[in-house]
Design an enzyme around this catalytic site. Structure first.
Site, PDB file in Angstrom:
ATOM      1  N   ALA A  93       7.401 -11.748   7.508  1.00  0.00           N
ATOM      2  CA  ALA A  93       8.155 -10.929   8.456  1.00  0.00           C
ATOM      3  C   ALA A  93       9.154 -11.871   9.121  1.00  0.00           C
ATOM      4  CB  ALA A  93       7.241 -10.269   9.472  1.00  0.00           C
TER       5      ALA A  93
ATOM      6  N   TYR B 202      -4.073   1.211  15.886  1.00  0.00           N
ATOM      7  CA  TYR B 202      -3.583   2.547  15.551  1.00  0.00           C
ATOM      8  C   TYR B 202      -4.729   3.418  15.033  1.00  0.00           C
ATOM      9  CZ  TYR B 202       0.818   0.073  16.158  1.00  0.00           C
ATOM     10  OH  TYR B 202       1.847  -0.680  16.669  1.00  0.00           O
TER      11      TYR B 202
END
Ligand code: ADP
Ligand code: SF4
Length: 701
Positions: free
Chosen positions: A329, A185
């Site tokens: 996660a 990103y």
């Protein structure tokens, strides 16, 4: 947060210490790091319920997935959340309020995708430091728009958008606000010299390449730093490989330059296949060699992941000074109640993640998260499913389950937890169904947790009878006379072939043609052997590797463009090819199998029809699976005998209903047991977006 009960093992108490993150304090060290959930503003109640369940289960910090700060960060058609303007605030507030209700902190992963997004909906040319596309974007996702080179004005705009989104995040009730510099990103692209070719003060030296991320942190702190913790999420894999003039690596240099600027370091790998590695190829704690140095360079707390499910491993990460907070996660998806189970001394009841990555495939599919181990994930609001609480049995009906694979074991566990008297019969000597064979194959032993978790619980319940080596026919089922019968008899692999029209044609029923079921039953194909795979998930590739490991000469052919093509969805594809290469398996893609005379397998290119002969002694076809539903249909034919036998319903579940992956079988078994004696609405519960005002236009500045 509740006090630590006496049942918690003293050695694990350290996991329940609070940790200060800037102006806020995490109540314990269990930190649900940002992860994709496929839930956006389109389904705010689904999202809030999914995240809040983890807070209820004891996770001290609950994060969102990526939340876009501006329409120039538009990942469509993949699902992504937004904080573009005040219209998105209330939708997120639903999540923060639900998380706070359980005493946890809420974190928001503000995100600008830079060159990794294609802005397919907003049609804004993507932003990048130097116009270099992110490799995975154009190679992997076939985007045709290359990014623009950011001007200083563009940089100023992104900084302003971040600051404004941070203020909205605070308004929505978040306690921790992220700056994201990972996974390709925008922030990451500034850090990496391959993407950052700038010659101004944002490019060149490491100190210059860090400038953009530093400014993002500064504007975020200025916007909310007195009330919210500011976290930096950063990928360090590539940087750790790069030499630095004054530090052991550029990763060390970047962390040293920013050491105490963020309130929290969230450290990770650079790409989804390495960051969210499948258990087939990466063990628990695989990130450690990349991120182990961070705590030595900063005084701020550090969180990291590694598919941690063992409390001993977690404690060791803290005691050895690798991490301060245990990031989860997948561990939190598979068992939202993992922290509470450790706190209450029930760690043997943790439903451990198996590392299959079906969850990440749901994001690639663009749907809310699904989990192989936890059938309730994503269904907390829509179906009202709680992973640890169950409606009591609605009758004194007895439940007979024929078949003890993933579907049968899940159905049995949930029905038994509801209080039904449950009997499971399987014809084999071992329970687990397809898992018995598959977990013996290379890399798949961790998947045995699907069986082990359920069997362990079932064996301890007084209302459960487990019968192995018990093949049941129609008369047996009727004689047993259970009111509720579930047929969980699985599916069988066939020897069907495949045509260029992508439909199965004919059957190759010749000597030395095998299916995975034959191998499971002990057949040993003579080599050289061809594995012909049009199932396209893991099994064809795994069987090819398995046979090669046994010393056979193996080739692998598939009509698809890659070996085990669907594993692109589970982050496994690159490693499947590496494993086949490592074991000397010759891979032929885009190939149809058209015949086999006992010594030559005839292949044809799927598009050009160019023929190719391969000399082999045997073929294993991993192709079409069909339900093993004979018992079900025989029972249907005897419907007139049900009443006398006391049978009220016979239901097909799992692969016996529709052959699928293990995730489908578990879900099917779960749904069967949840719906026993429950009124069925027949409708589909739909979540609606939250809008502060009626339909109309809104400008994003
Ligand atoms: P699923 O994924 O739907 O759970 P599996 O193929 O993994 O399906 O498991 C099905 C199980 O059912 C296997 O263990 C198989 O031995 C068992 N089974 C199939 N037919 C019968 C039968 N008639 N009686 C008892 N067990 C059966
Ligand atoms: Fe773990 Fe698989 Fe569930 Fe993902 S889908 S959380 S990898 S068990």
């Amino acid at each position: 947060m509740a006090a630590i009960p006496a049942e918690c093992k003293p050695g694990y108490a350290i996991l329940f210490e609070p940790v200060t993150i800037g102006p806020v304090t995490a109540p314990n060290r269990f930190y649900q790091v940002p992860h994709a959930s496929g839930m956006t503003e389109a389904n705010p109640r689904v999202r809030a319920a999914f995240r809040a369940m983890k807070a209820e289960g004891g996770w001290g910090v609950i994060s969102t997935g990526a939340v876009s700060i501006h329409p120039s960060s538009d990942d469509s058609p993949l699902p992504f959340a937004r904080l573009w303007d005040e219209h998105d605030v209330r939708s997120h507030a639903l999540t923060t309020e639900a998380v706070h209700a359980h005493g946890a902190l809420a974190a928001v992963e503000l995100w600008h995708g830079g060159a990794s997004v294609m802005n397919r909906t907003s049609r804004i040319p993507p932003y990048a430091p130097s116009g270099v596309p992110w490799a995975a974007t154009h190679v992997g996702f076939m985007g045709q728009l290359r990014p623009r080179v950011m001007t200083r004005e563009d940089i100023g705009d992104v900084l302003r958008w971040q600051a404004e989104a941070a203020k909205r995040a605070r308004q929505a009730g978040f306690d921790i606000v992220y700056v994201y510099a990972g996974m390709g990103y925008l922030g990451y692209e500034f850090l990496l010299p391959e993407y950052n070719l700038r010659t101004d003060e944002y490019g060149g030296s490491v100190a210059n390449r860090v400038r953009f991320v530093r400014e993002m942190l500064e504007v975020t702190k200025e916007a909310v730093g007195d009330t919210c913790g500011v976290a930096l999420r950063i990928s360090l894999e590539e940087l750790r490989e790069k030499p630095s003039d004054h530090y052991p690596s550029q990763a060390h240099e970047v962390v040293a330059l920013l050491a105490d600027v963020p309130d929290l370091w969230d450290v990770k790998m650079d790409s989804s296949p390495t960051d969210c590695g499948a258990s087939r190829f990466r063990p628990e704690g695989a990130h450690e060699p990349v991120i182990d140095f961070v705590k030595q360079v900063t005084r701020k707390p550090v969180v990291g992941v590694g598919r941690f499910t063992s409390p001993d491993t977690m404690v060791s990460q803290i005691r050895r000074g690798v991490l301060d907070l245990i990031g989860g996660a997948r561990a939190s998806i598979a068992d939202p109640f993992l922290p509470n189970k450790i706190r209450e001394g029930r760690e043997d009841e943790i439903r451990e993640c198996i590392g299959c990555n079906l969850c990440i495939s749901s994001w690639h599919d663009g749907v809310p998260v699904r989990c192989t181990q936890n059938a309730t994930a994503g269904e907390e609001w829509r179906k009202g499913w709680h992973p640890e609480r169950f409606a009591p049995a609605g009758s004194s009906d007895r439940v007979l389950i024929v078949g003890g694979g993933p579907a049968g074991l899940e159905a049995a566990l949930i029905a038994a937890r509801r209080g039904y008297e449950v009997t499971v019969a399987d014809r084999r000597s071992e329970f687990g169904g397809r898992l018995v064979f598959e977990t013996s194959l290379p890399g798949l032993s961790t998947w045995g947790r699907v069986r082990d978790y359920r069997l362990y619980a079932l064996q301890r319940m007084p209302n459960v009878n487990l019968y192995a080596e018990s093949e049941l026919g129609v008369d047996d089922v009727l004689e047993l006379g259970a009111e509720r019968v579930a047929i969980a008899t699985g599916a069988r692999w066939t020897k069907s072939l495949y045509s260029s029209l992508e439909i199965p044609v004919g059957v190759l029923d010749a000597p030395h043609v095998y299916t995975p079921d034959d191998l499971a039953a002990g057949a040993a194909p003579p080599g050289p052997v061809l594995v012909y795979d049009f199932d396209n998930y893991y099994l064809g590739g795994v069987i090819a590797e398995h046979l090669a490991r046994q010393g056979l000469s193996v080739s692998y052919a598939t009509p698809a463009g890659h070996a085990s093509a669907w594993t692109i969805m589970t982050n496994e594809l690159p490693y499947v090819h590496q494993a086949l290469e490592r074991h000397g398996v010759a891979v032929r893609t885009m190939s149809l199998l058209t015949g086999f005379d006992g010594s030559i397998a005839r292949l044809e290119h799927i598009f050009t029809r160019a023929p190719c002969n391969v000399a082999v002694q045997s073929i294993v076809i991993v192709g079409l699976r069909l339900p093993e539903d004979r018992l079900f249909h025989e029972l249907e034919r005897r419907r007139s005998d049900w009443a006398d036998a006391g049978v009220r319903s016979v239901t097909r579940i799992g692969d016996a209903l529709a052959a699928g992956a293990i995730v489908h079988a578990v879900y099917s078994g779960h749904e069967f047991a949840r719906s026993l004696d429950e009124p069925q609405s027949g409708g589909y519960l739909r979540d609606l977006p939250i809008a502060d005002r009626g339909p109309g236009a809104a400008y994003v500045e």
